[in-house]
Design a protein around this motif. Structure first.
Motif, PDB file in Angstrom:
ATOM      1  N   VAL A  51      -0.244 -15.230  -7.267  1.00 15.56           N
ATOM      2  CA  VAL A  51       0.117 -16.586  -6.847  1.00 15.56           C
ATOM      3  C   VAL A  51       1.489 -16.957  -7.418  1.00 15.56           C
ATOM      4  O   VAL A  51       1.749 -16.772  -8.599  1.00 15.56           O
ATOM      5  N   GLY A  52       2.365 -17.426  -6.534  1.00 16.46           N
ATOM      6  CA  GLY A  52       3.707 -17.829  -6.939  1.00 16.46           C
ATOM      7  C   GLY A  52       4.747 -16.730  -6.833  1.00 16.46           C
ATOM      8  O   GLY A  52       5.938 -16.994  -6.972  1.00 16.46           O
ATOM      9  N   ASP A  53       4.329 -15.494  -6.580  1.00 19.33           N
ATOM     10  CA  ASP A  53       5.274 -14.386  -6.424  1.00 19.33           C
ATOM     11  C   ASP A  53       5.799 -14.340  -4.995  1.00 19.33           C
ATOM     12  O   ASP A  53       5.086 -14.698  -4.050  1.00 19.33           O
ATOM     13  N   ALA A  54       7.032 -13.883  -4.861  1.00 21.58           N
ATOM     14  CA  ALA A  54       7.640 -13.727  -3.545  1.00 21.58           C
ATOM     15  C   ALA A  54       8.362 -12.389  -3.495  1.00 21.58           C
ATOM     16  O   ALA A  54       8.774 -11.850  -4.525  1.00 21.58           O
ATOM     17  N   VAL A  55       8.501 -11.864  -2.294  1.00 19.09           N
ATOM     18  CA  VAL A  55       9.215 -10.603  -2.109  1.00 19.09           C
ATOM     19  C   VAL A  55       9.997 -10.689  -0.800  1.00 19.09           C
ATOM     20  O   VAL A  55       9.540 -11.278   0.179  1.00 19.09           O
ATOM     21  N   LEU A  56      11.205 -10.121  -0.808  1.00 17.95           N
ATOM     22  CA  LEU A  56      12.036 -10.053   0.388  1.00 17.95           C
ATOM     23  C   LEU A  56      11.999  -8.626   0.906  1.00 17.95           C
ATOM     24  O   LEU A  56      12.293  -7.679   0.165  1.00 17.95           O
ATOM     25  N   MET A  57      11.609  -8.456   2.162  1.00 14.57           N
ATOM     26  CA  MET A  57      11.511  -7.129   2.774  1.00 14.57           C
ATOM     27  C   MET A  57      12.620  -6.986   3.807  1.00 14.57           C
ATOM     28  O   MET A  57      12.735  -7.808   4.710  1.00 14.57           O
ATOM     29  N   ARG A  58      13.437  -5.943   3.635  1.00 10.50           N
ATOM     30  CA  ARG A  58      14.532  -5.675   4.580  1.00 10.50           C
ATOM     31  C   ARG A  58      14.382  -4.276   5.159  1.00 10.50           C
ATOM     32  O   ARG A  58      13.910  -3.372   4.474  1.00 10.50           O
ATOM     33  N   ALA A  59      14.837  -4.103   6.381  1.00 16.10           N
ATOM     34  CA  ALA A  59      14.799  -2.785   7.008  1.00 16.10           C
ATOM     35  C   ALA A  59      15.795  -1.874   6.298  1.00 16.10           C
ATOM     36  O   ALA A  59      16.928  -2.247   6.042  1.00 16.10           O
ATOM     37  N   ASP A  60      15.348  -0.682   5.941  1.00 14.13           N
ATOM     38  CA  ASP A  60      16.183   0.325   5.293  1.00 14.13           C
ATOM     39  C   ASP A  60      16.228   1.529   6.219  1.00 14.13           C
ATOM     40  O   ASP A  60      15.191   2.147   6.481  1.00 14.13           O
ATOM     41  N   PRO A  61      17.419   1.881   6.743  1.00 20.29           N
ATOM     42  CA  PRO A  61      17.502   3.009   7.684  1.00 20.29           C
ATOM     43  C   PRO A  61      16.929   4.307   7.121  1.00 20.29           C
ATOM     44  O   PRO A  61      16.448   5.152   7.854  1.00 20.29           O
ATOM     45  N   GLU A  62      16.965   4.457   5.790  1.00 15.53           N
ATOM     46  CA  GLU A  62      16.450   5.679   5.168  1.00 15.53           C
ATOM     47  C   GLU A  62      15.035   5.480   4.620  1.00 15.53           C
ATOM     48  O   GLU A  62      14.464   6.394   4.048  1.00 15.53           O
ATOM     49  N   GLY A  63      14.486   4.295   4.781  1.00 15.04           N
ATOM     50  CA  GLY A  63      13.167   3.984   4.240  1.00 15.04           C
ATOM     51  C   GLY A  63      12.063   4.168   5.259  1.00 15.04           C
ATOM     52  O   GLY A  63      12.258   4.706   6.345  1.00 15.04           O
ATOM     53  N   ALA A  64      10.913   3.671   4.888  1.00 19.21           N
ATOM     54  CA  ALA A  64       9.731   3.772   5.758  1.00 19.21           C
ATOM     55  C   ALA A  64       9.901   2.879   6.983  1.00 19.21           C
ATOM     56  O   ALA A  64      10.528   1.832   6.909  1.00 19.21           O
ATOM     57  N   PRO A  65       9.334   3.269   8.125  1.00 16.11           N
ATOM     58  CA  PRO A  65       9.433   2.453   9.339  1.00 16.11           C
ATOM     59  C   PRO A  65       8.535   1.220   9.297  1.00 16.11           C
ATOM     60  O   PRO A  65       8.637   0.345  10.135  1.00 16.11           O
ATOM     61  N   ARG A  66       7.669   1.160   8.269  1.00 14.19           N
ATOM     62  CA  ARG A  66       6.772   0.009   8.153  1.00 14.19           C
ATOM     63  C   ARG A  66       6.361  -0.171   6.699  1.00 14.19           C
ATOM     64  O   ARG A  66       6.452   0.750   5.896  1.00 14.19           O
ATOM     65  N   LEU A  67       5.907  -1.372   6.388  1.00 16.89           N
ATOM     66  CA  LEU A  67       5.315  -1.679   5.084  1.00 16.89           C
ATOM     67  C   LEU A  67       3.945  -2.284   5.334  1.00 16.89           C
ATOM     68  O   LEU A  67       3.773  -3.060   6.279  1.00 16.89           O
ATOM     69  N   ILE A  68       2.986  -1.934   4.505  1.00 19.19           N
ATOM     70  CA  ILE A  68       1.639  -2.465   4.633  1.00 19.19           C
ATOM     71  C   ILE A  68       1.343  -3.335   3.414  1.00 19.19           C
ATOM     72  O   ILE A  68       1.342  -2.852   2.287  1.00 19.19           O
ATOM     73  N   LEU A  69       1.118  -4.621   3.668  1.00 20.94           N
ATOM     74  CA  LEU A  69       0.745  -5.571   2.629  1.00 20.94           C
ATOM     75  C   LEU A  69      -0.759  -5.777   2.745  1.00 20.94           C
ATOM     76  O   LEU A  69      -1.269  -6.066   3.832  1.00 20.94           O
ATOM     77  N   LYS A 106       0.808  -1.214   0.000  1.00 20.58           N
ATOM     78  CA  LYS A 106       0.000   0.000   0.000  1.00 20.58           C
ATOM     79  C   LYS A 106       0.845   1.269   0.000  1.00 20.58           C
ATOM     80  O   LYS A 106       0.465   2.263  -0.595  1.00 20.58           O
ATOM     81  N   ASP A 107       1.995   1.265   0.651  1.00 19.24           N
ATOM     82  CA  ASP A 107       2.706   2.510   0.918  1.00 19.24           C
ATOM     83  C   ASP A 107       4.047   2.655   0.194  1.00 19.24           C
ATOM     84  O   ASP A 107       4.909   3.385   0.649  1.00 19.24           O
ATOM     85  N   LEU A 108       4.229   1.997  -0.932  1.00 20.29           N
ATOM     86  CA  LEU A 108       5.454   2.161  -1.708  1.00 20.29           C
ATOM     87  C   LEU A 108       5.276   3.253  -2.755  1.00 20.29           C
ATOM     88  O   LEU A 108       4.170   3.451  -3.264  1.00 20.29           O
ATOM     89  N   PRO A 109       6.365   3.945  -3.116  1.00 19.54           N
ATOM     90  CA  PRO A 109       6.249   4.985  -4.149  1.00 19.54           C
ATOM     91  C   PRO A 109       5.809   4.412  -5.504  1.00 19.54           C
ATOM     92  O   PRO A 109       5.064   5.039  -6.230  1.00 19.54           O
ATOM     93  N   ARG A 110       6.285   3.205  -5.826  1.00 21.65           N
ATOM     94  CA  ARG A 110       5.856   2.506  -7.051  1.00 21.65           C
ATOM     95  C   ARG A 110       5.027   1.303  -6.635  1.00 21.65           C
ATOM     96  O   ARG A 110       5.451   0.534  -5.791  1.00 21.65           O
ATOM     97  N   PRO A 111       3.858   1.124  -7.232  1.00 23.59           N
ATOM     98  CA  PRO A 111       3.015  -0.017  -6.845  1.00 23.59           C
ATOM     99  C   PRO A 111       3.715  -1.347  -7.090  1.00 23.59           C
ATOM    100  O   PRO A 111       4.413  -1.518  -8.088  1.00 23.59           O
ATOM    101  N   LEU A 112       3.558  -2.265  -6.173  1.00 24.97           N
ATOM    102  CA  LEU A 112       4.089  -3.614  -6.315  1.00 24.97           C
ATOM    103  C   LEU A 112       2.946  -4.579  -6.060  1.00 24.97           C
ATOM    104  O   LEU A 112       2.439  -4.669  -4.947  1.00 24.97           O
ATOM    105  N   HIS A 113       2.519  -5.259  -7.114  1.00 19.33           N
ATOM    106  CA  HIS A 113       1.419  -6.212  -7.035  1.00 19.33           C
ATOM    107  C   HIS A 113       1.988  -7.619  -7.088  1.00 19.33           C
ATOM    108  O   HIS A 113       2.838  -7.927  -7.920  1.00 19.33           O
ATOM    109  N   LEU A 114       1.511  -8.477  -6.205  1.00 20.60           N
ATOM    110  CA  LEU A 114       1.963  -9.860  -6.138  1.00 20.60           C
ATOM    111  C   LEU A 114       0.800 -10.793  -6.435  1.00 20.60           C
ATOM    112  O   LEU A 114      -0.317 -10.565  -5.981  1.00 20.60           O
TER     113      LEU A 114
END
Length: 78
Positions: free
Chosen positions: A43-61, A33-41
């Motif tokens: 069936v069969g898609d995977a994503v790796l989420m890592r903490a980015d010190p300069e990024g958002a404090p949270r991600l909403i899936l 929901k909260d990325l600058p570019r939409p990312l749609h996933l």
């Protein structure tokens, strides 16, 4: 740790230093929901989420279906 979860609505991932999350879509679809570019996933898609010190404090899936989540963190050395 590995978790099998239904995705109904929103799921929030908070940034934690040293912790990554892997999300794999088993059924349905999801989107971040909260990325600058939409990312749609689908069936069969995977994503790796890592903490980015300069990024958002949270991600909403959000979406509908089922996801397999893996919380990855370094093992403590003895």
């Amino acid at each position: 740790s590995v978790l099998h979860r239904p995705l109904v609505g929103s799921m929030v991932f908070f940034a934690e230093p040293g912790v990554s999350w892997l999300a794999y879509v088993l059924a349905g679809e999801a989107r971040f929901k909260d990325l600058p570019r939409p990312l749609h996933l689908h069936v069969g898609d995977a994503v790796l989420m890592r903490a980015d010190p300069e990024g958002a404090p949270r991600l909403i899936l959000e979406g509908g279906g089922e996801v397999l989540l893996a919380r990855l963190s370094p093992r403590a050395t003895e």
